[in-house]
Design a protein around this motif. Structure first.
Motif, PDB file in Angstrom:
ATOM      1  N   MET A  34       5.911  35.846  33.864  1.00  0.00           N
ATOM      2  CA  MET A  34       6.992  35.796  32.875  1.00  0.00           C
ATOM      3  C   MET A  34       6.653  34.817  31.741  1.00  0.00           C
ATOM      4  N   HIS A  35       5.961  33.728  32.106  1.00  0.00           N
ATOM      5  CA  HIS A  35       5.558  32.747  31.096  1.00  0.00           C
ATOM      6  C   HIS A  35       4.631  33.408  30.078  1.00  0.00           C
ATOM      7  N   ASN A  36       3.614  34.122  30.575  1.00  0.00           N
ATOM      8  CA  ASN A  36       2.673  34.785  29.658  1.00  0.00           C
ATOM      9  C   ASN A  36       3.367  35.843  28.819  1.00  0.00           C
ATOM     10  N   TYR A  37       4.216  36.614  29.487  1.00  0.00           N
ATOM     11  CA  TYR A  37       4.887  37.725  28.815  1.00  0.00           C
ATOM     12  C   TYR A  37       5.796  37.217  27.690  1.00  0.00           C
ATOM     13  N   LEU A  38       6.640  36.238  28.032  1.00  0.00           N
ATOM     14  CA  LEU A  38       7.623  35.747  27.067  1.00  0.00           C
ATOM     15  C   LEU A  38       7.014  34.819  26.011  1.00  0.00           C
ATOM     16  N   SER A  39       5.758  34.428  26.212  1.00  0.00           N
ATOM     17  CA  SER A  39       5.103  33.581  25.205  1.00  0.00           C
ATOM     18  C   SER A  39       4.791  34.382  23.952  1.00  0.00           C
ATOM     19  N   ASN A  40       4.824  35.701  24.063  1.00  0.00           N
ATOM     20  CA  ASN A  40       4.689  36.537  22.870  1.00  0.00           C
ATOM     21  C   ASN A  40       6.029  36.454  22.123  1.00  0.00           C
ATOM     22  N   PRO A  41       6.021  35.906  20.886  1.00  0.00           N
ATOM     23  CA  PRO A  41       7.303  35.689  20.192  1.00  0.00           C
ATOM     24  C   PRO A  41       8.118  36.963  19.979  1.00  0.00           C
ATOM     25  N   VAL A  42       7.435  38.098  19.787  1.00  0.00           N
ATOM     26  CA  VAL A  42       8.166  39.360  19.569  1.00  0.00           C
ATOM     27  C   VAL A  42       8.908  39.732  20.854  1.00  0.00           C
ATOM     28  N   VAL A  43       8.210  39.623  21.995  1.00  0.00           N
ATOM     29  CA  VAL A  43       8.840  39.934  23.291  1.00  0.00           C
ATOM     30  C   VAL A  43      10.006  38.983  23.521  1.00  0.00           C
ATOM     31  N   PHE A  44       9.782  37.703  23.219  1.00  0.00           N
ATOM     32  CA  PHE A  44      10.829  36.695  23.446  1.00  0.00           C
ATOM     33  C   PHE A  44      12.099  37.039  22.658  1.00  0.00           C
ATOM     34  N   VAL A  45      11.926  37.342  21.376  1.00  0.00           N
ATOM     35  CA  VAL A  45      13.097  37.630  20.535  1.00  0.00           C
ATOM     36  C   VAL A  45      13.803  38.903  21.006  1.00  0.00           C
ATOM     37  N   LEU A  46      13.029  39.949  21.332  1.00  0.00           N
ATOM     38  CA  LEU A  46      13.646  41.199  21.792  1.00  0.00           C
ATOM     39  C   LEU A  46      14.375  40.982  23.127  1.00  0.00           C
ATOM     40  N   TYR A  47      13.820  40.099  23.973  1.00  0.00           N
ATOM     41  CA  TYR A  47      14.481  39.778  25.244  1.00  0.00           C
ATOM     42  C   TYR A  47      15.774  38.992  25.006  1.00  0.00           C
ATOM     43  N   ALA A  48      15.704  38.043  24.071  1.00  0.00           N
ATOM     44  CA  ALA A  48      16.896  37.229  23.780  1.00  0.00           C
ATOM     45  C   ALA A  48      18.019  38.138  23.275  1.00  0.00           C
ATOM     46  N   ILE A  49      17.676  39.088  22.395  1.00  0.00           N
ATOM     47  CA  ILE A  49      18.705  40.010  21.878  1.00  0.00           C
ATOM     48  C   ILE A  49      19.228  40.896  23.022  1.00  0.00           C
ATOM     49  N   GLY A  50      18.312  41.364  23.864  1.00  0.00           N
ATOM     50  CA  GLY A  50      18.709  42.228  24.991  1.00  0.00           C
ATOM     51  C   GLY A  50      19.667  41.522  25.932  1.00  0.00           C
ATOM     52  N   LEU A  51      19.377  40.255  26.192  1.00  0.00           N
ATOM     53  CA  LEU A  51      20.211  39.454  27.095  1.00  0.00           C
ATOM     54  C   LEU A  51      21.624  39.297  26.522  1.00  0.00           C
ATOM     55  N   VAL A  52      21.696  38.901  25.256  1.00  0.00           N
ATOM     56  CA  VAL A  52      23.001  38.673  24.630  1.00  0.00           C
ATOM     57  C   VAL A  52      23.759  40.008  24.470  1.00  0.00           C
ATOM     58  N   ALA A  53      23.036  41.081  24.139  1.00  0.00           N
ATOM     59  CA  ALA A  53      23.687  42.394  23.991  1.00  0.00           C
ATOM     60  C   ALA A  53      24.306  42.832  25.320  1.00  0.00           C
ATOM     61  N   ALA A  54      23.555  42.695  26.412  1.00  0.00           N
ATOM     62  CA  ALA A  54      24.068  43.114  27.726  1.00  0.00           C
ATOM     63  C   ALA A  54      25.273  42.252  28.120  1.00  0.00           C
ATOM     64  N   ILE A  55      25.187  40.941  27.833  1.00  0.00           N
ATOM     65  CA  ILE A  55      26.281  40.033  28.183  1.00  0.00           C
ATOM     66  C   ILE A  55      27.528  40.361  27.346  1.00  0.00           C
ATOM     67  N   TYR A  56      27.339  40.543  26.040  1.00  0.00           N
ATOM     68  CA  TYR A  56      28.500  40.876  25.196  1.00  0.00           C
ATOM     69  C   TYR A  56      29.132  42.179  25.668  1.00  0.00           C
ATOM     70  N   HIS A  57      28.277  43.187  25.908  1.00  0.00           N
ATOM     71  CA  HIS A  57      28.781  44.502  26.325  1.00  0.00           C
ATOM     72  C   HIS A  57      29.605  44.373  27.611  1.00  0.00           C
ATOM     73  N   PHE A  58      29.115  43.554  28.518  1.00  0.00           N
ATOM     74  CA  PHE A  58      29.808  43.360  29.793  1.00  0.00           C
ATOM     75  C   PHE A  58      31.121  42.586  29.621  1.00  0.00           C
ATOM     76  N   THR A  59      31.076  41.460  28.906  1.00  0.00           N
ATOM     77  CA  THR A  59      32.281  40.619  28.815  1.00  0.00           C
ATOM     78  C   THR A  59      33.364  41.277  27.952  1.00  0.00           C
ATOM     79  N   ASN A  60      32.950  41.920  26.840  1.00  0.00           N
ATOM     80  CA  ASN A  60      33.953  42.646  26.051  1.00  0.00           C
ATOM     81  C   ASN A  60      34.461  43.834  26.877  1.00  0.00           C
ATOM     82  N   GLY A  61      33.564  44.377  27.727  1.00  0.00           N
ATOM     83  CA  GLY A  61      33.950  45.472  28.629  1.00  0.00           C
ATOM     84  C   GLY A  61      35.007  45.028  29.632  1.00  0.00           C
ATOM     85  N   LEU A  62      34.949  43.762  30.061  1.00  0.00           N
ATOM     86  CA  LEU A  62      35.977  43.257  30.994  1.00  0.00           C
ATOM     87  C   LEU A  62      37.346  43.272  30.313  1.00  0.00           C
ATOM     88  N   PHE A  63      37.318  42.912  29.010  1.00  0.00           N
ATOM     89  CA  PHE A  63      38.563  42.904  28.221  1.00  0.00           C
ATOM     90  C   PHE A  63      39.122  44.330  28.106  1.00  0.00           C
TER      91      PHE A  63
END
Ligand code: HEM
Length: 206
Positions: A135-164
């Motif tokens: 995971m360290h090697n994979y996420l050290s690629n800045p493009v992968v890191f940014v796409l992962y960060a967006i994916g994480l926040v998107a899934a969390i927002y979708h879930f929490t707004n979904g609870l509402f």
């Protein structure tokens, strides 16, 4: 809406909270163990791997893959039908509705990439060993890191707004006051989980 549509829609709604939402919470917790040190994350991975393979695979298929495929595919069908009325009315709720759809699409693509690479290609086909080093090697690629960060926040927002929206769908919050309280709580949870997730993500490249 026919009776069948109504029940499918309710099943879609339930699936988003459990098992998928519950799994998302468990997953955020698992990846966050890296905050206690790389070896703690590796122990978490080893702990999961200690579950007999046929049992783990059956659980993954029954409680993650099937509900996620159903929720994702039927969700895509709903999203394609829905009218986004942000341009018409600039209200907060309409923006939330629009973001719910946008985060669904991003999460859809992200999950295919994330599961396809880590679960199918790396773990399933034996192209490497899941752990901190990978995971360290994979996420050290800045493009992968940014796409992962967006994916994480998107899934969390979708879930929490979904609870509402779930509370509205099931008649748990009926009046505007109750809806406003749950909406605020959902935003609070969204921020809390996003911060935990992003700090954990950063710990993989620290
Ligand atoms: C991390 C994965 C996911 C989780 C935890 C999740 C969770 C949820 C939850 C809790 C709801 C609220 C249900 C309700 O309002 O009653 C929901 C709604 C929705 N989800 Fe997901 N979801 C995920 C992935 C997806 C994906 C990949 C798609 C497809 C593109 C999708 C499309 C939708 C749509 C369109 C709705 C709104 C349904 C409606 O308006 O009735 N979701 N999701």
């Amino acid at each position: 809406m026919s009776n069948t549509d109504f029940y499918i829609r309710r099943l879609h709604s339930i699936c988003g909270v459990a098992p998928i939402g519950v799994f998302l919470l468990e997953h955020i917790f698992s990846i966050s163990t890296v905050l206690a040190g790389p070896h703690v994350f590796d122990e978490t991975v080893a702990h999961l791997a200690s579950i007999p393979h046929p049992v783990l695979l059956t659980m993954e298929i029954l409680f993650i893959a099937i509900p996620l495929l159903f929720h994702g595919i039927y969700g895509a069908y709903i999203a394609l039908q829905a009218q986004n009325n942000v341009a018409k009315y600039g209200y907060g709720r309409n923006w939330q509705f629009y973001l719910q759809r946008m985060s669904a699409w991003y999460t859809f693509a992200f999950i295919i990439w994330h599961v396809g690479y880590l679960r199918v290609y790396i773990k399933g086909m034996g192209h490497g060993e899941i752990g901190y080093a990978l995971m360290h090697n994979y996420l050290s690629n800045p493009v992968v890191f940014v796409l992962y960060a967006i994916g994480l926040v998107a899934a969390i927002y979708h879930f929490t707004n979904g609870l509402f929206t779930f509370c509205i769908t099931w008649g748990i919050t009926v009046g505007p006051r109750a809806q406003s309280i749950v909406n605020k709580a959902a935003w609070g949870l969204c921020i809390l989980l996003s911060v935990i997730g992003l700090v954990a993500l950063a710990a993989y490249v620290a």
